[in-house]
Design an enzyme around this catalytic site. Sequence first.
Site, PDB file in Angstrom:
ATOM      1  N   LYS A  93      89.382  21.892  -4.358  1.00 44.99           N
ATOM      2  CA  LYS A  93      88.767  22.887  -3.464  1.00 44.99           C
ATOM      3  C   LYS A  93      89.231  22.460  -2.080  1.00 44.99           C
ATOM      4  CE  LYS A  93      85.454  24.263  -0.717  1.00 44.99           C
ATOM      5  NZ  LYS A  93      85.814  24.468   0.703  1.00 44.99           N
ATOM      6  N   GLY A 127      83.188  13.974   3.040  1.00 46.83           N
ATOM      7  CA  GLY A 127      82.698  14.900   4.065  1.00 46.83           C
ATOM      8  C   GLY A 127      81.337  14.476   4.573  1.00 46.83           C
ATOM      9  N   SER A 128      80.509  15.462   4.903  1.00 46.39           N
ATOM     10  CA  SER A 128      79.228  15.163   5.551  1.00 46.39           C
ATOM     11  C   SER A 128      78.164  14.773   4.528  1.00 46.39           C
ATOM     12  CB  SER A 128      78.745  16.393   6.318  1.00 46.39           C
ATOM     13  OG  SER A 128      78.453  17.435   5.411  1.00 46.39           O
ATOM     14  N   GLY A 152      76.569  18.226   3.269  1.00 51.60           N
ATOM     15  CA  GLY A 152      77.393  18.942   2.292  1.00 51.60           C
ATOM     16  C   GLY A 152      77.490  18.161   0.988  1.00 51.60           C
ATOM     17  N   GLY A 153      77.739  16.859   1.108  1.00 50.60           N
ATOM     18  CA  GLY A 153      77.875  16.027  -0.084  1.00 50.60           C
ATOM     19  C   GLY A 153      76.579  15.971  -0.871  1.00 50.60           C
ATOM     20  N   GLU A 210      81.985  10.389  -0.713  1.00 47.25           N
ATOM     21  CA  GLU A 210      82.037   9.500   0.443  1.00 47.25           C
ATOM     22  C   GLU A 210      81.459  10.279   1.595  1.00 47.25           C
ATOM     23  OE1 GLU A 210      85.878   8.186   2.076  1.00 47.25           O
ATOM     24  OE2 GLU A 210      84.489   8.131   3.754  1.00 47.25           O
ATOM     25  N   CYS A 266      85.994   7.869   9.083  1.00 46.72           N
ATOM     26  CA  CYS A 266      84.724   7.540   8.418  1.00 46.72           C
ATOM     27  C   CYS A 266      84.318   6.101   8.717  1.00 46.72           C
ATOM     28  CB  CYS A 266      84.820   7.777   6.920  1.00 46.72           C
ATOM     29  SG  CYS A 266      86.365   7.245   6.230  1.00 46.72           S
ATOM     30  N   GLU A 279      75.219   9.045  11.515  1.00 45.33           N
ATOM     31  CA  GLU A 279      76.577   9.210  12.032  1.00 45.33           C
ATOM     32  C   GLU A 279      76.654  10.338  13.057  1.00 45.33           C
ATOM     33  OE1 GLU A 279      80.841   9.562   9.813  1.00 45.33           O
ATOM     34  OE2 GLU A 279      79.397  11.113   9.303  1.00 45.33           O
TER      35      GLU A 279
END
Length: 530
Positions: free
Chosen positions: A184, A241-242, A245-246, A265, A302, A394
Amino acid sequence: MSVSGNILINGKWLTGRGNNFKGNSPVTGEQSAEDFSCADNEQLENAVDAASQAFTSYSQNSDAQKAFFLRTIAEQLESIRPQIVARATWETALPEMRINGELGRTIGQLNMFAQLLDKGDWKRPVIDEAQPNRQPLPKPDLRLTQVPLGPVVVFSASNFPLAFSVAGGDTASALAAGCPVIVKTHSAHPGTSELVAGAIANAIKKCDLPAGVFAMLHGSGRIIGSALVKHPQIKAVGFTGSVAGGRALYDIAVSRPEPIPFFGELGSTNPVFLLPESLESNAEQIAESFLASLMMGVGQFCTSPGMLIAVKGPALNRLLASLAEKAPALAAGTMLTAGICDSYNKHCAERDAIGSLKIVAKGLNANSSANQAQVALYSIDANDYLEQLALEEEVFGPSTLVIGCDDQAQLIDVANSMKGHLTAAIFASEQDQQLAVQLLPTLQQRIGRVLFDAYGTGVELSSAMSHGGPYPSSSAGQSTSVGTRAIERFTRPLCYQNTPDALLPVELKNANPNGIMRLVNDRWSDQAID
Ligand code: NAP
């Protein structure tokens, strides 16, 4: 190789029947000539069906065949280096040198997994021979290996458009394990994604593999991404990603009737502990090296150092003075997307308004029409910090919080208050070792990689690397997404009991035809079994 805007399903480039979108340059806002088309549900079904069918034969490929495939992808990528570099530079605003280096890393990752497959022992075969005369019961012959999970969905990262994207570490390790991959894409670099997917498609043809081994779909995370994670034929997910979202996708993965592993991650602030003697000797040098690390990729790593922790006093004051002197000259830099830049500015505005935070320095003014981010450094007293632990989260971009502690005990308290992070750095001289010894057990429980006198930015490709950590830095802290062990995420153990030799996989056969190292009756051996 030109860009069509299409998606790739079962070896065919198709116009997606979902929405269209444009790529764009974050520097100028200029839109791509191409319309990129998103997959609809039927196309998603076709991609998953093709991946499931491909799994049947691809999972049976030898390590040598898979190694050849990975090397062919690497060659195909190298052959279109100029196009990839030009497109990725335009789509991400990352400098050409960085993109060139990242492409080299991506190729290096593919070759690293090919080398791992060459060695043949990555499945860590274990053989416990039968003991038919054991009392009171005979012991059976037991042989343990690893087998691939099935089709894997990979979500591309915005901040590493090559190394953690279409042919990045998740894809390379899943293909090496024997799993077909459906990517994706990230909408921040759709043209780059297509070029890289084209290289993989060419490699599939050259290696005469089933076309369903790889697919690339554009589409929104909430629609196409969620549907892929829910799909019963998908067996694992790789994500970068965030946290938000994750976490949303992780919740879907584990709430399915058949839950599947989700290797996400997510967010990390990567604390840097400046121990007293080291800070006393090196305050100015640390200020300089820290700013260089923070500025890498406009703070969009990251592993970017988001927190500096030290005991208050003259040495910390020298560090703050040095940061206040150097940071205002730092140029603002264009971020990956307008959304990421807005989010960064919003976080900085929130920090500007917090009474207990002092602004140490800001960099040169940002040009908002070019999605630029200005460096923003803050400081806080640890007593206030410990009352506002949300400040640990973060802030994606070039911002750092300096935490001043009353004493060494409070520095340990701050470490104890932390959640999971990818990295933690300790700057320590010989005289600081006693404090480092106290700090390490706390960090062991919270951190994926502990560094001394260096920053976490820059993640070596190495079998000894770990890129992961306790939540929220990763949703699967027991695994790593970088290094050869990343392959283990996409396999599971399978034990063969009393199985005829002719039916065993090659790594478990008595003859050990590839001469690989195996644990035989609890001893390492590369010999055949009589
Ligand atoms: P993101 O928003 O997490 O997006 C990553 C992927 O997840 C995209 O494909 C996105 O789909 C999908 N997604 C996001 N939210 C979803 C949801 N609720 N349901 C289903 N799918 C979802 O990350 P990003 O776009 O790269 O950057 C946004 C923020 O993420 C940054 O500001 C930063 O805070 C953080 N970030 C952190 C790291 C890190 O390494 N720690 C790396 C990159 C970003 P769409 O295409 O529809 O958006």
